[in-house]
Design a protein around this motif. Structure first.
Motif, PDB file in Angstrom:
ATOM      1  N   PRO A  24       0.840  -1.204   0.000  1.00 18.76           N
ATOM      2  CA  PRO A  24       0.000   0.000   0.000  1.00 18.76           C
ATOM      3  C   PRO A  24       0.882   1.266   0.000  1.00 18.76           C
ATOM      4  O   PRO A  24       1.864   1.337   0.730  1.00 18.76           O
ATOM      5  N   ARG A  25       0.493   2.225  -0.794  1.00 18.88           N
ATOM      6  CA  ARG A  25       1.320   3.423  -0.934  1.00 18.88           C
ATOM      7  C   ARG A  25       0.431   4.676  -0.968  1.00 18.88           C
ATOM      8  O   ARG A  25      -0.638   4.672  -1.577  1.00 18.88           O
ATOM      9  N   ILE A  26       0.935   5.738  -0.302  1.00 19.67           N
ATOM     10  CA  ILE A  26       0.310   7.052  -0.378  1.00 19.67           C
ATOM     11  C   ILE A  26       1.202   7.935  -1.253  1.00 19.67           C
ATOM     12  O   ILE A  26       2.416   8.003  -1.046  1.00 19.67           O
ATOM     13  N   ARG A  27       0.586   8.617  -2.224  1.00 22.09           N
ATOM     14  CA  ARG A  27       1.290   9.472  -3.187  1.00 22.09           C
ATOM     15  C   ARG A  27       2.462   8.745  -3.845  1.00 22.09           C
ATOM     16  O   ARG A  27       3.606   9.205  -3.830  1.00 22.09           O
ATOM     17  N   PRO A  28       2.200   7.585  -4.444  1.00 25.10           N
ATOM     18  CA  PRO A  28       3.292   6.900  -5.149  1.00 25.10           C
ATOM     19  C   PRO A  28       3.625   7.621  -6.459  1.00 25.10           C
ATOM     20  O   PRO A  28       2.877   8.492  -6.925  1.00 25.10           O
ATOM     21  N   SER A  29       4.739   7.261  -7.051  1.00 23.77           N
ATOM     22  CA  SER A  29       5.139   7.792  -8.356  1.00 23.77           C
ATOM     23  C   SER A  29       4.883   6.712  -9.391  1.00 23.77           C
ATOM     24  O   SER A  29       5.298   5.547  -9.213  1.00 23.77           O
ATOM     25  N   VAL A  30       4.185   7.079 -10.479  1.00 20.55           N
ATOM     26  CA  VAL A  30       3.762   6.110 -11.495  1.00 20.55           C
ATOM     27  C   VAL A  30       4.196   6.603 -12.859  1.00 20.55           C
ATOM     28  O   VAL A  30       4.085   7.797 -13.165  1.00 20.55           O
ATOM     29  N   LEU A  31       4.679   5.655 -13.710  1.00 17.60           N
ATOM     30  CA  LEU A  31       5.101   6.003 -15.065  1.00 17.60           C
ATOM     31  C   LEU A  31       4.648   4.901 -16.029  1.00 17.60           C
ATOM     32  O   LEU A  31       5.064   3.742 -15.897  1.00 17.60           O
ATOM     33  N   PRO A  32       3.772   5.208 -17.021  1.00 16.76           N
ATOM     34  CA  PRO A  32       3.400   4.212 -18.039  1.00 16.76           C
ATOM     35  C   PRO A  32       4.613   3.872 -18.911  1.00 16.76           C
ATOM     36  O   PRO A  32       5.312   4.761 -19.384  1.00 16.76           O
ATOM     37  N   LEU A  33       4.829   2.564 -19.099  1.00 15.86           N
ATOM     38  CA  LEU A  33       5.922   2.118 -19.960  1.00 15.86           C
ATOM     39  C   LEU A  33       5.420   1.696 -21.328  1.00 15.86           C
ATOM     40  O   LEU A  33       6.134   1.815 -22.324  1.00 15.86           O
ATOM     41  N   SER A  34       4.200   1.171 -21.368  1.00 16.23           N
ATOM     42  CA  SER A  34       3.581   0.759 -22.628  1.00 16.23           C
ATOM     43  C   SER A  34       2.075   0.784 -22.436  1.00 16.23           C
ATOM     44  O   SER A  34       1.585   1.225 -21.381  1.00 16.23           O
ATOM     45  N   ARG A  35       1.316   0.290 -23.430  1.00 17.72           N
ATOM     46  CA  ARG A  35      -0.135   0.275 -23.304  1.00 17.72           C
ATOM     47  C   ARG A  35      -0.606  -0.767 -22.309  1.00 17.72           C
ATOM     48  O   ARG A  35      -1.743  -0.726 -21.859  1.00 17.72           O
ATOM     49  N   THR A  36       0.291  -1.712 -21.913  1.00 19.10           N
ATOM     50  CA  THR A  36      -0.136  -2.802 -21.019  1.00 19.10           C
ATOM     51  C   THR A  36       0.684  -2.866 -19.737  1.00 19.10           C
ATOM     52  O   THR A  36       0.487  -3.782 -18.934  1.00 19.10           O
ATOM     53  N   SER A  37       1.612  -1.904 -19.534  1.00 22.90           N
ATOM     54  CA  SER A  37       2.453  -1.991 -18.335  1.00 22.90           C
ATOM     55  C   SER A  37       2.829  -0.591 -17.854  1.00 22.90           C
ATOM     56  O   SER A  37       2.848   0.366 -18.618  1.00 22.90           O
ATOM     57  N   PHE A  38       3.156  -0.515 -16.577  1.00 21.72           N
ATOM     58  CA  PHE A  38       3.660   0.722 -15.987  1.00 21.72           C
ATOM     59  C   PHE A  38       4.474   0.373 -14.755  1.00 21.72           C
ATOM     60  O   PHE A  38       4.448  -0.775 -14.273  1.00 21.72           O
TER      61      PHE A  38
END
Length: 581
Positions: A545-559
């Protein structure tokens, strides 16, 4: 005096004695005293001279009268008759008449003078005349004293007049001073009047400008109505395109089912298009996204921005254990799963974006502890300023680089500015008509389909779950504003399911990762917003569980998901790779 000397009446020596006297009265008295001592011939010559002279000096007329009276008495005593042409006694002169009017007494055809007396009586006559002259002199001296008294009185009056003149002069000077002061006040009043007139002219100009602005506003409203009409037409076109996209997804679904194992259940597009789908169908399942851990980063951060450059992931900004560490940008390599840092940035608590394939930091707090408008770009292993400064100071704004436009919104606790830079020309402007509906910090900007979204963030010190949308073409059509606050053109979309979560936009879908639930506890849910029902559904779960995580899409099916904080506000270093199962 000259005539008397010429006729032999007085000598040169006697004339000099008479001239030595100071005043005219004394000279007359001296002259009379000298004549009285002469014989009858000299006296008659003197009287003759008086007759021909029109008032030689004061008192001579009276002297003539005195001599005449004495002669008259003498003549009457000696039975001497003075007859005029009519045979009557007359006095040819009086003090009220001029000496020039005196008729001839002792000569002429009409005058008869008979004198029968001896010359021995002349001294008595002269003595009597002398007595009369002395009396007259006493009178003249009295008159002199009176004149001196009058002169003194006149002098006193003159002194009083001088004092009055001095007082009048002083009053004149005071009046001149008052006049000068009044003139200065008049000049000031005139100056104030000119200023008032100038202010009135300015006010009149402002009124004209306001009137013109009102007319412009009317025209703008007409333009807005026309744009609304155009938007309606564009919406119809967009709906048509979405229908076409939906048909493509149906074809993709068929291809996906052929490739996948038969025991796999329908994939994500099927979920989105299933009218009977309910979020509670996944309550006992792990979801359609699977997660696995990767190597950790060097130090944990919260609210960091992730940017992809080749195989490297930049971890920028956010809240680090210290301000010095907040200035460090971590570089996470997806091939070697190793992490390093760049040189300390010139600011922290900033936002990051890729411009022309270069890492660029925007705003934040500089080394002096002040807000900054500058942009710092990592170029040739150092931080340089390649782009012009932003129009407004900000920290943790929402940033997006899409097409040829760099958009910076919010970053201010009072005003939701909306600044745009055209990258090709490197020119900034502020689009007042696109100002955020409320001030936001640490929010995300994303383009999904034809819309620009502003998601989450902080407003008025509280975490905000709001999601706002705006047609992207309004950004492309925007221009420099006039500073006036207008009605917001942003539309409100369904709120994020959790506050302090991180949205993950893609070309057509919108995910929400992590955050905190209603009990302020961190969550590991991955939720997806259905474009049909506009509802959020759980499609996967994080391992942590994470609060204010950092997210980056890598492709249409993964991040990739990394960092954030847990329930104890401990910064996390872990990294998770998420993909469709």
């Amino acid at each position: 005096m000259i005539k008397l000397k010429a006729d032999g009446v007085i000598t040169e020596h006697e004339a000099q004695k008479i001239q030595c006297e100071i005043s005219g009265v004394e000279r007359d008295a001296k002259l009379l005293d000298t004549i009285s001592k002469k014989d009858a011939k000299c006296i008659f010559c003197f009287v003759e001279l008086l007759k021909d002279t029109d008032g030689i000096c004061c008192g001579l007329n009276d002297l003539y009268d005195a001599y005449y009276e004495q002669l008259e008495k003498l003549f009457h005593t000696k039975e001497i008759d003075i007859l005029d042409s009519f045979g009557s006694l007359s006095r040819p002169y009086c003090s009220q008449r001029s000496l020039t009017d005196l008729p001839t007494l002792f000569e002429g055809d009409q005058v008869k003078l008979k004198i029968d007396t001896s010359q021995q009586e002349l001294p008595a006559l002269m003595e009597s005349s002398k007595t009369q002259l002395e009396k007259r002199i006493d009178q003249l001296l009295i008159e002199k004293e009176n004149l001196q008294s009058l002169l003194q009185s006149t002098q006193r009056d003159l002194n009083k007049t001088v004092k009055r003149l001095e007082k009048t002069l002083s009053e004149k000077q005071e009046l001149e001073t008052s006049l000068k002061t009044a003139k200065e006040e008049s000049d000031k009043l005139k100056e104030n009047f000119d200023k008032l007139k100038e202010d009135f002219d300015k006010l009149q100009e402002e009124c004209k400008e306001h009137l013109q602005a009102r007319q412009d506003l009317t025209l703008s409203l007409k333009e807005v109505m026309e744009l609304a009409k155009e938007d309606k037409e564009e919406t119809a076109v967009t709906i048509k395109k979405l229908d076409e996209e939906l048909s493509k997804y149906k074809k993709m679904e068929e291809n996906w089912n052929q490739v996948c194992h038969q025991e796999h259940i329908a994939r994500l597009p099927t979920i989105l298009n299933n009218k009977n789908f309910r979020s509670d169908m996944l309550a006992d399942q792990k979801g359609y996204f699977i997660s696995k851990f990767l190597a950790n980063v060097n130090f944990g951060v919260s609210r960091a921005t992730l940017l992809l450059s080749g195989k490297d992931v930049y971890v920028c900004g956010g809240s680090a254990p210290s301000p010095e560490m907040s200035r460090l940008v971590q570089v996470y390599n997806m091939d070697t799963l190793s992490c390093c840092t760049l040189d300390p940035a010139p600011m922290y608590d900033c936002e990051a974006v890729m411009i022309e394939s270069r890492l660029t930091l925007l705003g934040g707090i500089d080394l002096n502890g002040r807000l900054t408008r500058k942009l710092a770009t990592w170029c040739e292993h150092q931080w340089v300023e390649l782009y012009p400064s932003m129009p407004h100071y900000c920290h943790r704004p929402g940033v997006l680089h899409h097409s040829d436009y760099l958009v910076v919104s919010g970053g201010d606790e009072k005003v939701g500015h909306f600044d745009i830079m055209k990258v090709s020309t490197r020119t900034w402007w502020t689009a007042e008509e696109l100002r955020l509906p409320q001030p936001l910090l640490s929010h995300n900007l994303a383009v999904c389909g034809p819309y620009l979204y502003a998601l989450g963030g902080t407003s008025a010190g509280e975490a905000s779950p709001q999601v706002f949308s705006l047609p992207w073409n309004k950004v492309e059509k925007s221009k420099e504003g006039d500073g006036r606050r207008r009605k917001s053109v942003w539309g409100e979309v369904r709120k994020l399911p959790h506050v302090r979560s991180t949205p993950v936009p893609s070309s057509t879908l919108l995910l929400s990762v992590g955050g905190s639930d209603e009990a302020s506890k961190p969550t590991n849910e991955i939720l997806l917003l259905s474009p049909d029902s506009k509802k959020w559904a759980v499609v996967g779960r994080l391992q942590v569980p994470r609060i204010r995580p950092s997210v980056l899409p890598l492709s249409r099916t993964s991040f990739i998901v990394m960092c954030g904080s847990d329930s104890d506000k401990t910064l996390l270093r872990s990294v998770e790779f998420i993909q469709i199962a």
